[in-house]
Design an enzyme around this catalytic site. Structure first.
Site, PDB file in Angstrom:
ATOM      1  N   LYS A  16      33.415  46.889  40.897  1.00 16.79           N
ATOM      2  CA  LYS A  16      34.603  46.152  40.826  1.00 16.79           C
ATOM      3  C   LYS A  16      34.891  44.817  41.687  1.00 16.79           C
ATOM      4  CE  LYS A  16      36.320  49.356  42.957  1.00 16.79           C
ATOM      5  NZ  LYS A  16      35.762  50.472  42.942  1.00 16.79           N
ATOM      6  N   ARG A  26      44.618  53.702  44.834  1.00 19.50           N
ATOM      7  CA  ARG A  26      43.417  54.437  44.386  1.00 19.50           C
ATOM      8  C   ARG A  26      43.939  55.576  44.482  1.00 19.50           C
ATOM      9  NH1 ARG A  26      39.364  51.942  46.643  1.00 19.50           N
ATOM     10  NH2 ARG A  26      37.366  52.859  47.478  1.00 19.50           N
ATOM     11  N   ARG A  39      22.140  48.473  48.789  1.00 25.13           N
ATOM     12  CA  ARG A  39      23.078  47.501  49.369  1.00 25.13           C
ATOM     13  C   ARG A  39      23.283  47.667  50.947  1.00 25.13           C
ATOM     14  NH1 ARG A  39      29.536  47.223  48.085  1.00 25.13           N
ATOM     15  NH2 ARG A  39      29.350  49.619  48.560  1.00 25.13           N
ATOM     16  N   ARG A  91      26.126  47.419  55.057  1.00 30.35           N
ATOM     17  CA  ARG A  91      28.028  48.301  55.080  1.00 30.35           C
ATOM     18  C   ARG A  91      27.685  49.119  55.166  1.00 30.35           C
ATOM     19  NH1 ARG A  91      32.042  47.603  49.975  1.00 30.35           N
ATOM     20  NH2 ARG A  91      32.719  50.019  50.395  1.00 30.35           N
ATOM     21  N   ARG A 106      32.729  59.498  49.538  1.00 35.66           N
ATOM     22  CA  ARG A 106      33.047  58.382  48.877  1.00 35.66           C
ATOM     23  C   ARG A 106      33.624  59.086  47.321  1.00 35.66           C
ATOM     24  NH1 ARG A 106      30.438  53.106  50.246  1.00 35.66           N
ATOM     25  NH2 ARG A 106      31.526  52.002  48.561  1.00 35.66           N
TER      26      ARG A 106
HETATM   27  P1  AP5 Z   1      29.965  45.758  43.874  1.00 40.11           P
HETATM   28  O1  AP5 Z   1      31.102  44.957  43.170  1.00 40.11           O
HETATM   29  O2  AP5 Z   1      30.534  45.753  45.708  1.00 40.11           O
HETATM   30  O3  AP5 Z   1      31.193  47.944  43.393  1.00 40.11           O
HETATM   31  P2  AP5 Z   1      32.387  47.672  43.849  1.00 40.11           P
HETATM   32  O4  AP5 Z   1      32.799  48.937  43.209  1.00 40.11           O
HETATM   33  O5  AP5 Z   1      33.249  46.953  44.445  1.00 40.11           O
HETATM   34  O6  AP5 Z   1      32.340  49.193  45.043  1.00 40.11           O
HETATM   35  P3  AP5 Z   1      32.100  49.075  46.537  1.00 40.11           P
HETATM   36  O7  AP5 Z   1      31.128  49.251  47.129  1.00 40.11           O
HETATM   37  O8  AP5 Z   1      33.146  48.056  47.684  1.00 40.11           O
HETATM   38  O9  AP5 Z   1      33.643  50.750  46.257  1.00 40.11           O
HETATM   39  P4  AP5 Z   1      34.399  50.842  47.297  1.00 40.11           P
HETATM   40  O10 AP5 Z   1      34.935  51.008  45.598  1.00 40.11           O
HETATM   41  O11 AP5 Z   1      34.408  52.761  47.438  1.00 40.11           O
HETATM   42  O12 AP5 Z   1      35.281  49.966  48.172  1.00 40.11           O
HETATM   43  P5  AP5 Z   1      36.344  49.619  49.069  1.00 40.11           P
HETATM   44  O13 AP5 Z   1      36.103  48.385  49.149  1.00 40.11           O
HETATM   45  O14 AP5 Z   1      37.173  49.367  47.470  1.00 40.11           O
HETATM   46  O15 AP5 Z   1      29.275  46.532  43.997  1.00 40.11           O
HETATM   47  C1  AP5 Z   1      28.117  47.930  44.692  1.00 40.11           C
HETATM   48  C2  AP5 Z   1      27.022  46.963  44.732  1.00 40.11           C
HETATM   49  O16 AP5 Z   1      26.081  47.474  43.362  1.00 40.11           O
HETATM   50  C3  AP5 Z   1      26.774  45.605  44.964  1.00 40.11           C
HETATM   51  O17 AP5 Z   1      25.678  45.606  45.554  1.00 40.11           O
HETATM   52  C4  AP5 Z   1      26.549  44.812  44.254  1.00 40.11           C
HETATM   53  O18 AP5 Z   1      25.754  43.716  44.326  1.00 40.11           O
HETATM   54  C5  AP5 Z   1      26.123  45.422  42.865  1.00 40.11           C
HETATM   55  N1  AP5 Z   1      26.187  45.336  41.427  1.00 40.11           N
HETATM   56  C6  AP5 Z   1      27.032  44.933  41.131  1.00 40.11           C
HETATM   57  N2  AP5 Z   1      26.848  45.380  39.323  1.00 40.11           N
HETATM   58  C7  AP5 Z   1      25.970  45.440  39.611  1.00 40.11           C
HETATM   59  C8  AP5 Z   1      25.202  45.509  38.129  1.00 40.11           C
HETATM   60  N3  AP5 Z   1      25.662  45.299  36.721  1.00 40.11           N
HETATM   61  N4  AP5 Z   1      23.914  45.446  38.528  1.00 40.11           N
HETATM   62  C9  AP5 Z   1      23.540  46.157  39.977  1.00 40.11           C
HETATM   63  N5  AP5 Z   1      24.154  45.416  40.284  1.00 40.11           N
HETATM   64  C10 AP5 Z   1      24.750  45.524  40.423  1.00 40.11           C
HETATM   65  O19 AP5 Z   1      36.856  50.814  50.234  1.00 40.11           O
HETATM   66  C11 AP5 Z   1      36.393  50.968  50.842  1.00 40.11           C
HETATM   67  C12 AP5 Z   1      36.942  51.904  51.577  1.00 40.11           C
HETATM   68  O20 AP5 Z   1      38.130  51.490  52.452  1.00 40.11           O
HETATM   69  C13 AP5 Z   1      37.424  53.318  50.906  1.00 40.11           C
HETATM   70  O21 AP5 Z   1      35.834  54.410  51.544  1.00 40.11           O
HETATM   71  C14 AP5 Z   1      38.731  53.620  52.179  1.00 40.11           C
HETATM   72  O22 AP5 Z   1      38.225  54.492  52.892  1.00 40.11           O
HETATM   73  C15 AP5 Z   1      39.333  52.153  52.138  1.00 40.11           C
HETATM   74  N6  AP5 Z   1      40.562  51.925  51.364  1.00 40.11           N
HETATM   75  C16 AP5 Z   1      39.557  50.349  50.333  1.00 40.11           C
HETATM   76  N7  AP5 Z   1      40.541  50.541  49.986  1.00 40.11           N
HETATM   77  C17 AP5 Z   1      41.540  51.817  49.627  1.00 40.11           C
HETATM   78  C18 AP5 Z   1      43.037  51.843  48.994  1.00 40.11           C
HETATM   79  N8  AP5 Z   1      43.381  51.395  47.982  1.00 40.11           N
HETATM   80  N9  AP5 Z   1      43.905  53.118  49.554  1.00 40.11           N
HETATM   81  C19 AP5 Z   1      42.843  54.019  50.688  1.00 40.11           C
HETATM   82  N10 AP5 Z   1      41.832  53.530  51.306  1.00 40.11           N
HETATM   83  C20 AP5 Z   1      41.516  52.376  50.713  1.00 40.11           C
HETATM   84 MG    MG Z   2      34.295  46.591  46.351  1.00 44.49          MG
END
Ligand code: AP5
Ligand code: MG
Length: 188
Positions: free
Chosen positions: A15, A90, A129, A135, A146
């Site tokens: 994402k 979410r 990662r 991270r 997660r």
């Molecule tokens: P990346 O692009 O980072 O993927 P992502 O879908 O953004 O995944 P996240 O790890 O950010 O997941 P998340 O949804 O748990 O985290 P968030 O920050 O929202 O890609 C992942 C990896 O793969 C990277 O290294 C990238 O380079 C690689 N990659 C990408 N595409 C690729 C491809 N095609 N081929 C190979 N490699 C590839 O949330 C974190 C925490 O914050 C949550 O756990 C929660 O505690 C809190 N939080 C955030 N939002 C909320 C909310 N709305 N409500 C409550 N808590 C929240």
């Molecule tokens: Mg993300």
């Protein structure tokens, strides 16, 4: 037409990676609740202090904190600016709150896209990662939690938008650029 997109998908689905590229190309605002919370933690702000313990465990931060944050953010955004919501909503409660807010300010969502990637692939990406960037919530144990939280609390969000027939699935396997081209094809 102004694009207002919700990007859904499991942790590690891509994402953040794709939202960044799409926002550059299409001149949209990237709204990532995860990035905002990580910045708040880095700055040691009140928001960061409230969020940290939940994030460290891979649990969701309480809805009210997130709903207030988004209300403030979207309230500040000029009406003509398109945006991508990455990592929000979410939970079903967040989706209902977002529907109400967007109706209030008369800026309806134009697209809901789910980036679809099998669980073993997302765990592998998160593992890589963890080795490269360290991270804090990317350890195998927290990443698995997660994913559990995603299944239990975030899949209902997809159902929420499916009920109005508005979720487009995009295959998230393959290279970053391949996935990007598939997403552009939906948005253009
Ligand atoms: P990346 O692009 O980072 O993927 P992502 O879908 O953004 O995944 P996240 O790890 O950010 O997941 P998340 O949804 O748990 O985290 P968030 O920050 O929202 O890609 C992942 C990896 O793969 C990277 O290294 C990238 O380079 C690689 N990659 C990408 N595409 C690729 C491809 N095609 N081929 C190979 N490699 C590839 O949330 C974190 C925490 O914050 C949550 O756990 C929660 O505690 C809190 N939080 C955030 N939002 C909320 C909310 N709305 N409500 C409550 N808590 C929240
Ligand atoms: Mg993300």
């Amino acid at each position: 037409m102004t694009t207002r997109l919700i990007l859904l998908g499991a942790p590690g689905a891509g994402k953040g990676t794709q939202a960044e590229k799409l926002c550059k190309e299409l001149h949209l605002n990237h709204i990532s609740t995860g990035n905002i919370l990580r910045e708040a933690i880095a700055q040691g702000s009140e928001l960061g202090l409230k969020a940290k313990s939940f994030m460290d465990l891979g649990e969701l931060v309480p809805d009210q904190i997130i709903v207030d944050l988004i209300r403030e953010l979207l309230g500040r955004l000029p009406a003509e600016n398109g945006f991508i919501l990455d990592g929000y909503p979410r939970t079903e409660a967040q989706a209902v709150a977002l529907d109400e807010l967007l109706q209030e300010i008369d800026r309806p969502i134009t697209h809901v896209i789910e980036i679809q990637v099998p669980e073993e692939v997302v765990l592998d990406r998160i593992q890589k990662r963890a080795e490269a960037e360290g991270r804090s919530d990317d350890s195998q144990e927290v990443a698995k939690n997660r994913l559990n939280v995603y299944r239990a609390q975030t899949l209902p969000v997809k159902e929420h938008y499916s009920r109005s027939g508005r979720v487009t699935g995009v295959n998230g396997e393959g290279s970053v650029d391949e996935v990007y081209q598939r997403l552009l094809a939906v948005l253009r």
